[in-house]
Design a protein around this motif. Structure first.
Motif, PDB file in Angstrom:
ATOM      1  N   ALA A1208      24.803  45.731  35.445  1.00 56.47           N
ATOM      2  CA  ALA A1208      25.461  45.101  36.562  1.00 56.47           C
ATOM      3  C   ALA A1208      25.739  43.812  36.356  1.00 56.47           C
ATOM      4  N   ARG A1209      24.784  42.698  35.846  1.00 58.06           N
ATOM      5  CA  ARG A1209      25.132  41.640  35.954  1.00 58.06           C
ATOM      6  C   ARG A1209      25.442  41.062  34.527  1.00 58.06           C
ATOM      7  N   ILE A1212      27.045  37.786  34.349  1.00 61.06           N
ATOM      8  CA  ILE A1212      26.474  36.505  34.581  1.00 61.06           C
ATOM      9  C   ILE A1212      25.166  36.439  33.859  1.00 61.06           C
ATOM     10  N   LEU A1237      21.124  43.041  45.576  1.00 62.48           N
ATOM     11  CA  LEU A1237      22.305  42.137  45.547  1.00 62.48           C
ATOM     12  C   LEU A1237      23.332  43.381  45.927  1.00 62.48           C
ATOM     13  N   ILE A1238      24.255  42.353  46.738  1.00 62.15           N
ATOM     14  CA  ILE A1238      25.372  43.393  47.539  1.00 62.15           C
ATOM     15  C   ILE A1238      26.540  43.973  46.454  1.00 62.15           C
ATOM     16  N   ALA A1239      26.403  43.238  45.539  1.00 60.88           N
ATOM     17  CA  ALA A1239      27.456  43.596  44.559  1.00 60.88           C
ATOM     18  C   ALA A1239      27.002  44.928  43.667  1.00 60.88           C
ATOM     19  N   ARG A1240      27.967  45.697  43.456  1.00 60.73           N
ATOM     20  CA  ARG A1240      27.677  47.064  42.728  1.00 60.73           C
ATOM     21  C   ARG A1240      27.600  46.571  41.294  1.00 60.73           C
ATOM     22  N   ASP A1286      34.164  51.766  40.454  1.00 61.69           N
ATOM     23  CA  ASP A1286      34.271  50.639  40.158  1.00 61.69           C
ATOM     24  C   ASP A1286      35.787  49.862  40.291  1.00 61.69           C
TER      25      ASP A1286
ATOM     26  N   CYS B   1      24.663  36.103  44.544  1.00 61.84           N
ATOM     27  CA  CYS B   1      25.873  36.607  45.162  1.00 61.84           C
ATOM     28  C   CYS B   1      26.267  36.300  46.660  1.00 61.84           C
ATOM     29  N   ARG B   3      28.877  36.592  50.216  1.00 64.11           N
ATOM     30  CA  ARG B   3      30.526  36.752  50.526  1.00 64.11           C
ATOM     31  C   ARG B   3      31.107  35.438  50.551  1.00 64.11           C
ATOM     32  N   PRO B 103      32.945  42.015  42.630  1.00 66.69           N
ATOM     33  CA  PRO B 103      31.777  42.761  42.759  1.00 66.69           C
ATOM     34  C   PRO B 103      30.362  41.716  43.190  1.00 66.69           C
ATOM     35  N   LEU B 104      30.709  40.639  42.593  1.00 66.74           N
ATOM     36  CA  LEU B 104      29.470  39.912  42.860  1.00 66.74           C
ATOM     37  C   LEU B 104      29.861  38.373  42.348  1.00 66.74           C
ATOM     38  N   SER B 106      29.306  35.266  40.800  1.00 69.80           N
ATOM     39  CA  SER B 106      28.357  34.728  39.965  1.00 69.80           C
ATOM     40  C   SER B 106      27.949  33.306  40.451  1.00 69.80           C
ATOM     41  N   ARG B 108      27.988  30.591  39.209  1.00 72.45           N
ATOM     42  CA  ARG B 108      28.691  29.500  38.786  1.00 72.45           C
ATOM     43  C   ARG B 108      29.636  29.228  39.809  1.00 72.45           C
ATOM     44  N   LYS B 203      38.844  40.912  43.445  1.00 76.13           N
ATOM     45  CA  LYS B 203      38.934  42.041  42.414  1.00 76.13           C
ATOM     46  C   LYS B 203      40.173  42.759  42.841  1.00 76.13           C
TER      47      LYS B 203
END
Lengths: 1337, 215
Positions: A1208-1209, A1212, A1237-1240, A1286, B1, B3, B103-104, B106, B108, B203
């Motif tokens: 996933a990350r 990052i 984490l919310i992210a997929r 995705d 992460c 929103r 998706p996320l 980062s 940064r 995205k």
């Protein structure tokens, strides 16, 4: 006026108190004023006609009243090309014009040129800019300040006409002072007792003199009273003979008739200064200055009377100094001296002076001074102490008292001439610091002095002691302790020790260190003894066993996750206090620190301090409206708080015992304890839980029950996967409960927490955060790391960033290394002289020495921390004896060698103090810290090392015999695998070899690439608990087992989801024929990172770093081969697999931690390394010629589902925990890093995420394998599906096309079929998702 | 992460709408929905693009995007679809801009302040440029359209977004209607992914759905 100045200064100082806001305004205003000035100038010039540019480049600021007035000066400046600043600017203003400055302003001066206005008028008259030197109001150096002051006064007295003379006068004035000092020195030299006094006197005298002058100039009568007293005292025959004459001479030289008075005045001033230096009176004086107005009628009387005559003034004096018998006593003694002195030099002058004073322009000053003298002289006549007492019978207002005291104190110090006097002085001075603000204390002091005086001068010490304690003040303050010149040392020493013996905080912190030591002791004991018996553990075990019998399943599912328990006593002090008074239970209780036997009247100066307010009510009391006051009021009805308090202190002893007991009790479970404070303990329960197989709740229950039983107090237990969570959970657990913060709940739990509940976020930071709009941890999560770091510094920022996500990788440190040893006092520090400070420092150094020696340490770096009253802060803070608003300063020095000698430290520190050039009077807190510790501890460490080595030797010796069957097989593996560097390493290279799992080494290791690491690897790798055969472990010698266990716990604490170090054998292809375990041949030369590794390490084989086996997917294990394995092996494999399955679900939850977030690891590099790994991982198998896909499948297969998650990350710099169950199992602390984490997660194929990587993989797959395996194909399909989910169709498209190309090109038709299969599957998914199918050209 | 904040969304919406405008013009040009004569070459994202100079067309596109914008701001727009229809108003091609949350975020860029960061914006611009370039060459992978095509813009919204939209529409006097099934449904669509971008703020992927039989 003075206030204005003060405020201005504040504004200049800027920054605090909201003035910073006005900075902008002020700046604007100033510039506007300048503009106006410029505009006006030409007009003015025009009007005047005559103009020049005499003052070009000169910018003046008029401070206070001047002659000519500020307006006139402004006009003059306009006319003659100068600048006029309404507001002082340090950078722009070149000269300050003043006729006269109040004391406070003078003190603020830092080398500014303060010039009399005549400079301007004269310059204009002369038509050129005259040198301002002649017109300086004060000399630049502070050293000259005093004389300057006197000069000024004289000049004022004399009037402006004297100017030419002033220089002379000034010089003369200087002379007298010096002579006085000299004389003092001589005296002191002669007098053995008071060595300390002599030097400081001179230096200290300056500030005092300043004050003196200010007091004189200002209408403060109290100050004048000082003066009055002074003369007589000051002029003791011995010392002053020299000085007085000189003084007198000078005045005479000055042409005016006023001279005599001036002389007197000066003398007084000198005297005072000398006295002042020794006394704290200065402070009082200053206060008085500020408070002139509020003074009582008595003051006014004084004023009125003062001008009349000396005799009258005498009366006045009596009125003025009403309270103290002691003052009287003091003065009598002083009086005698004075009398003598008077008789010789001064007496005549005073009388003459009054007349003059009346004649003179400054009514305030003169009236006073003459009266004083006159007063004194009467006193002198009376001479008897009793008389003296009578003289000041009237109780004046507190200020007044203070003034009186101050005056007394002034008097005292200056008599260093005769030993007796000195003694007296010292006596007097001692009490003074303590008594400063307290009126009655002063009384006391006086009384004591009186006694001393009357009884004998020699009995200094006794008097001191007598003087010191005001019974009421005695509670917590060591106020009584005072510093005398002669006995300063002992005094301060006593003071310090008393301070520490009385300081509650100190006591509490001592407990804590006590516990820490206790834990350390436990550990060392254990090390020595080998195995310790954990009574509690055994009990727990039994319990578990029982449980097992009861119900098989419950505890079976215990995972090896790390679990920290935070045990905190509920309302510690209250519950201890009422533990034998059940009737108080549930009632509001206030605990104070009063230890008096009986009720103690509330100290007048100080707030009634319920210093320990504990909060039983918080939990127990249902009515929330009650305030603390209610508490206070209510409690007495039950019982007086004081008695409570006394009780409490009685209890503390037993309590601390109880605590220790509880501590030890916890220690009976495990040694992984960190004592946080006197009532808090952190326990790393991970190993314990894993070992015993209880779940945390049971453990907590057991611990609480034990504590309850032992101490009769309730404790709450919070549990979490790391320290932070444990602590937060404790909050939830209170009162008297327990709470286990499950990793799944963490996110929701922490999001709603206010930021201030995070450790380390206090009100200040909370406010800062609130200003950023951050209130809850959830808010905080929104803030970027960089922002936090910018705002709070790199370290704190990172901590915040992690904390608000529930991340915390601090280990439970049961062995705390002391970083520093220090002693600090910031209560009741009031020095008057440098030697007091020095003595104090010496004593404090001794205290440090004591502590160093107790800790068995020696330090090299010595830091002196000083709290200095902030400029402009009130001299006496609100809290009695407190330090008030301060600037904190620190200076550090490195010693030539580490030391624990208090003397050495003291000299170093005293040097530092001098280097800081502070006003000793402004010191409010002093601390000495010794760092860079070594010494005994290092010795201890040596021991450890030795022990370790011996263990290793032991291991070596045992090696052959200790090998069990499976060991043997493993060993074969190792040898066969030719673990090159590591296994061939000569076993412990150095004694400094790291303990397995030492926190500092490990992370570093982890960050280094595997190969280099294996070379570096000197430590024994201990398999994770789950992977160790219990029976084998138990068969080990106790020490060994201990060590293994210890390394586990350490690892628990320290490993941050890093992959397990160690060598691994990557498994061979699980060819049907091959045994499930890797065939040696298949070991890649490159050690790939442990994707799916099993750490099989042999604890008793120290020179082999252990073998990590990659476990093939269980499905790939050939059952036949498995069956053919020896039993033990089978079992081990089974357990490993079960472990895998157990952990897999967890592992799914786990998301790799972002290395960026790790406190200790600068993540980027790590991330990169990992990434490289990944690639290598993906690619390297290919090089070996094995099927890359299979390879990757193998590596991934146990956690196939995880693969995407792990990826996933990637972008990052995510640290990818390699999805391997065994790895994760060997890192029980991984859960700690759980972040939802919310992210997929980004999809990945066999760990590859990059398009090029994937392409490479695919190509190798297709080119090296003749027949694709179904599983591989499915894997690819899965990946494609992930891509679709995705919404990365582009990549999907590219990959499909790529596959199409290479697969359809392939000679083997199977590949083409495989592609079709893949495509079909993908199309189905696409169809589902998009309602259309991919167009494949 | 985390929103995105509202402010960030509006910024994202700005960026996207600007991009969509360029993209729609370009699509119309590339797919020859309008005669090439009404297009002018402009430079956007540092690459040449074609933009119509037909005021009414431009106005239409602008109005459309104006209404799309609030949807994007609220993250309600799932897809913005440029549908090219034949004479019978059956879609032959659909250019689907699928917009989703990053998706996320980062670390940064998780700071709202940093969203203005030039590097971020230039990064996004590069990604968008890739879209433009892809669109300009998409005719290579697409079959030719029948003559007489028209276009329309569809927005696939999430959930209840339409209701909110109505208000805006009334104000703007640019009503949106629920698309005809006919316009949405495409027989035997083939999907051609064109571009996917994943930036820190948004995205988005673009793919074309093409009717197998265009004529």
């Amino acid at each position: 006026m003075s206030r204005d100045g003060w405020m201005k200064k504040k504004a200049n100082v800027g920054g605090d108190n909201g003035w910073s806001e006005r900075g902008g305004y002020m700046a604007a205003k100033v510039s506007k004023l300048d503009e106006q000035f410029k505009l006006d100038a030409p007009r003015e010039k025009h009007k005047e006609g005559a103009c020049s540019s005499i003052f070009s480049g000169v910018a003046i600021y008029v401070n206070g009243y001047t002659e000519p007035s500020a307006d006139e000066l402004r006009r003059l400046m306009m006319l003659h090309g100068g600048q006029f600043h309404v507001y002082y600017s340090r950078s722009k203003t070149t000269h300050i014009i003043a006729n006269n400055l109040p004391n406070s302003k003078i003190q603020e001066l830092k080398g500014e040129k303060v010039i009399r206005p005549e400079w301007i008028t004269d310059s204009i008259k002369a038509g050129r800019l005259l040198p301002y030197l002649q017109y300086m109001l004060y000399a630049k150096q502070k050293g000259l300040l005093f004389p300057g002051m006197t000069l000024r006064q004289t000049s004022e007295i004399a009037g402006p006409s004297h100017r030419p003379l002033q220089l002379n006068a000034r010089q003369k004035l200087h002379l007298p002072q010096r002579s006085i000092q000299a004389s003092v020195l001589n005296h002191e030299q002669s007098s053995s007792g008071c060595q300390n006094n002599s030097v400081p006197v001179s230096s200290h005298s300056l500030p005092q003199s300043v004050q003196h002058s200010s007091t004189t100039t200002q209408p403060s009568h109290s100050a004048s009273s000082h003066l009055i007293t002074d003369p007589r005292h000051r002029n003791p025959p011995h010392t002053h003979p020299l000085s007085n004459p000189s003084h007198t001479k000078h005045p005479h030289k000055s042409p005016q008739s006023t001279h005599p008075q001036e002389v007197e005045f000066q003398i007084n001033g000198f005297l005072q200064t000398s006295r002042d230096t020794k006394s704290h009176s200065k402070i009082n004086e200053m206060q008085e200055c500020g408070k002139d107005h509020p003074r009582l009628a008595g003051v006014s009387k004084v004023v009125k009377e003062a001008p009349l005559s000396n005799g009258h003034t005498h009366l006045v004096n009596g009125a003025l100094k009403p309270d103290d018998l002691s003052p009287a006593t003091d003065q009598p003694s002083a009086d005698k001296d004075l009398l003598k002195g008077r008789a010789k030099s001064s007496p005549d002058k005073p009388q003459s002076s009054p007349v003059q004073s009346q004649t003179k322009p400054d009514p305030y000053e003169f009236p006073h001074s003459p009266p004083k003298q006159s007063d004194q002289s009467p006193d002198l006549e009376e001479q008897s102490s009793s008389l003296g007492a009578e003289q000041r019978p009237k109780p004046p207002p507190p200020n007044y008292h203070e003034a009186a005291k101050a005056s007394e104190s002034h008097l005292l110090p200056k008599q260093p001439q005769t030993p007796n006097q000195l003694d007296k002085i010292s006596n007097k001075t001692h009490p003074s610091p303590a008594s400063l603000s307290l009126s009655y204390s002063s009384v006391r002091l006086n009384g004591s002095h009186h006694n001393a005086f009357s009884s004998d001068a020699a009995s200094l010490s006794t008097t001191n002691t007598a003087a010191t304690p005001d019974p009421p003040a005695g509670n917590s303050s060591f106020s009584s302790s005072s510093k005398s010149s002669a006995q300063l040392l002992e005094q301060t020493g006593g003071l310090i020790s008393e301070f520490y013996s009385h300081s509650r905080l100190h006591q509490i912190s001592t407990w804590r260190t006590g516990f820490s030591e206790y834990v350390n002791e436990l550990h060392s004991k254990r090390k020595v003894a080998g195995g310790a018996c954990f009574a509690g553990k055994d009990r727990l075990r039994k319990l578990v066993a029982q449980r097992h019998v009861d119900s098989q399943g419950t505890s079976a599912a215990i995972n090896v996750k790390s679990c920290i328990l935070h045990v905190d006593m509920d309302c510690f002090f209250v519950s201890v206090g009422i533990r034998h008074r059940p009737e108080l239970k549930g009632k509001p209780v206030a605990v104070t620190s009063n230890r008096g036997q009986a009720r103690v009247p509330v100290r007048p100066g100080a707030n009634p301090q319920v210093e320990m307010q504990y909060y039983q009510r918080k939990y127990t009391n249902p009515q929330p409206e009650m305030t603390d006051d209610d508490d206070l009021h209510r409690t007495p009805s039950q019982e007086s708080p004081d008695s409570h308090a006394s009780r409490m202190h009685q209890e503390t002893a037993s309590l601390s015992m109880a605590e220790i007991a509880s501590c030890s009790y916890e220690a009976s479970y495990t040694h992984d304890i960190e004592a946080l404070s006197c009532d808090e303990v952190l326990i790393d329960g991970s190993t314990l839980l894993a070992e015993v197989g209880v779940n945390p709740d049971d453990l907590a229950k057991a611990i609480r029950a034990d504590i309850r039983e032992k101490t009769g107090c309730c404790a709450s237990v919070g549990m979490g996967s790391n320290i932070l969570l444990a602590r937060l959970a404790t909050r939830k657990a209170k009162p008297n409960g327990q709470h286990f913060l499950k990793s799944e709940e963490v996110d929701d739990f922490i999001r709603d927490l206010p930021v201030t509940s995070l450790p380390g976020v206090g009100p200040v930071m909370g406010r800062k955060l609130a200003a950023m709009g951050v209130r809850s941890c959830g808010d905080l999560q929104q803030v970027s790391l960089s922002q936090l770091q910018k705002k709070f510094g790199p370290r704190t920022g990172q901590t915040l960033f992690r904390f608000c996500r529930g991340l915390d990788d601090r280990p439970v440190r049961y062995e705390k290394e002391r970083k520093s040893v220090s002693a600090e006092m910031n209560y009741n520090i009031r020095f008057t002289k440098v030697d007091e400070a020095e003595c104090f420092l010496t004593n404090l150094s001794m205290e440090v020495q004591k502590r160093l020696q107790e800790a068995g340490l020696r330090g090299r770096r010595v830091t002196l921390k000083v709290m200095v009253r902030k400029v402009g802060a009130p001299v006496e803070p609100a809290k009695y004896g407190g330090h008030g608003i301060c600037d904190n300063l620190a200076r550090t020095v490195m010693l030539a060698q580490s030391t624990d000698s208090g003397q050495l430290i003291a000299t170093a520190v005293i040097k530092l103090l001098h280097a800081m050039k502070l006003q000793v009077q402004d010191l409010r807190g002093v601390g000495i810290q010794v760092q860079l510790l070594e010494g005994n501890q290092s010795v201890r460490q040596d021991c450890n090392v030795l022990r370790k080595r011996s263990i290793k030797d032991l291991l070596l010796g045992q090696e052959p015999s200790a090998k069990s069957n499976n060991r043997d097989t493993h060993q074969e593996k190792t040898s066969s695998t030719t673990v090159p560097s590591a296994s061939s390493l000569p076993h412990p290279l150095s004694p400094a070899e790291p303990v397995p799992g030492t926190s500092k080494e490990q992370p570093a290791f982890r960050q280094t690439p595997k190969h280099s690491r294996s070379r570096l690897n000197l430590s024994i790798e201990v398999p994770s608990p789950s992977q160790v055969d219990r029976s084998v472990l138990e068969a080990l010698p106790a020490e060994l087992r201990e060590q293994v266990e210890q390394s586990w716990t350490k690892r628990d604490g320290k490993q941050n989801n890093c992959r397990s170090p160690g060598l691994q054998l990557s498994t061979a292809n699980p060819r049907p024929s091959s045994p499930p375990r890797p065939a040696p041949a298949s070991v890649p030369a490159l050690y790939t990172p442990p994707v799916g590794t099993l750490l099989l390490q042999i604890p008793n084989q120290p020179d082999s770093p252990g073998i990590v086996l990659e476990l093939p997917n269980f499905s790939q294990v050939d059952p036949d081969v498995f069956a053919a394995l020896p039993k033990e092996l089978q079992e081990e494999l089974k357990s490993a697999y079960s472990c895998v399955t157990n952990i897999q679900p967890q592992a799914k939850i786990l998301e790799p931690k972002n290395p960026l977030l790790q406190l200790k690891q600068p993540g980027v590099g790590l991330g990169r390394v990992k990434r490289r790994y990944k690639r290598k991982n993906a690619i390297s198998p290919v090089k070996k010629g094995a099927s890359p896909l299979k390879k990757r499948q193998m590596t991934n297969s146990p956690a196939k589902t995880l693969a995407p998650a792990v990826k996933a990350r990637e972008p990052i710099n995510v640290l990818k925990t390699e999805t391997d169950p065994s790895t994760s199992s060997s890192h029980p602390d991984i859960p700690e890093s759980v972040t939802k984490l919310i992210a997929r997660p980004a999809p990945a194929l066999a760990g590859a995420c990059d398009l090029t990587d994937i392409k490479t993989l695919l190509r190798e797959w297709v080119t090296t394998i003749t027949e694709p395996m179904e599983e591989d194909i499915l894997q690819v399909v899965k990946y494609c599906t992930d891509l679709i989910e995705d919404k990365d169709l582009e990549r999907l498209d590219l990959i499909i096309k790529y596959m199409k190309r290479i697969m359809q090109q392939s000679v083997e038709s199977v590949w083409s079929m495989a592609f079709d299969f893949i495509l079909d599957n993908v199309q189905v998914v696409v169809q589902q998702a998009y309602g259309s199918t991919l167009k494949i050209a | 992460c985390r929103r995105l904040t509202e402010q960030e969304y509006s910024m994202v919406a700005d960026i996207l709408c600007e991009f969509l405008e360029v993209a729609i013009h370009l699509i119309l040009y590339v797919r020859e929905v309008y005669p090439s004569g009404i297009f002018q070459k402009r430079k956007k994202y540092n690459v040449p693009v074609q933009m119509s100079c037909h005021p009414e067309l431009n106005q239409y596109i602008q109005d459309t995007l104006h209404c799309v914008k609030p949807l994007i701001e609220k993250n309600d727009a799932e897809k913005v679809v440029v549908v090219i229809m034949d004479k019978e108003h059956h879609p032959v091609e659909r250019f689907v801009f699928e917009i989703s949350q990053p998706p996320l975020l980062s670390i940064r860029f998780s700071s709202p302040l940093l969203i203005r960061n030039d590097t971020l914006l230039s990064h996004v611009e590069q990604l968008l440029r890739a879209f433009i370039l892809k669109i300009s060459v998409c005719d290579a992978v697409l079959n030719n359209n029948p003559p007489g095509c028209s276009f329309t813009v569809l927005v696939h919204t999430r959930d209840a977004a339409t209701r909110n939209m109505e208000k805006v529409q009334v104000i703007k006097d640019f009503p949106w209607i629920v698309a005809d099934e006919q316009e949405v449904h495409m027989q035997e669509p083939r999907l051609i992914p064109l571009k996917t971008m994943t930036s820190d703020i948004v995205k988005m992927q673009l793919y074309v759905e093409e009717r197998t039989q265009k004529t």
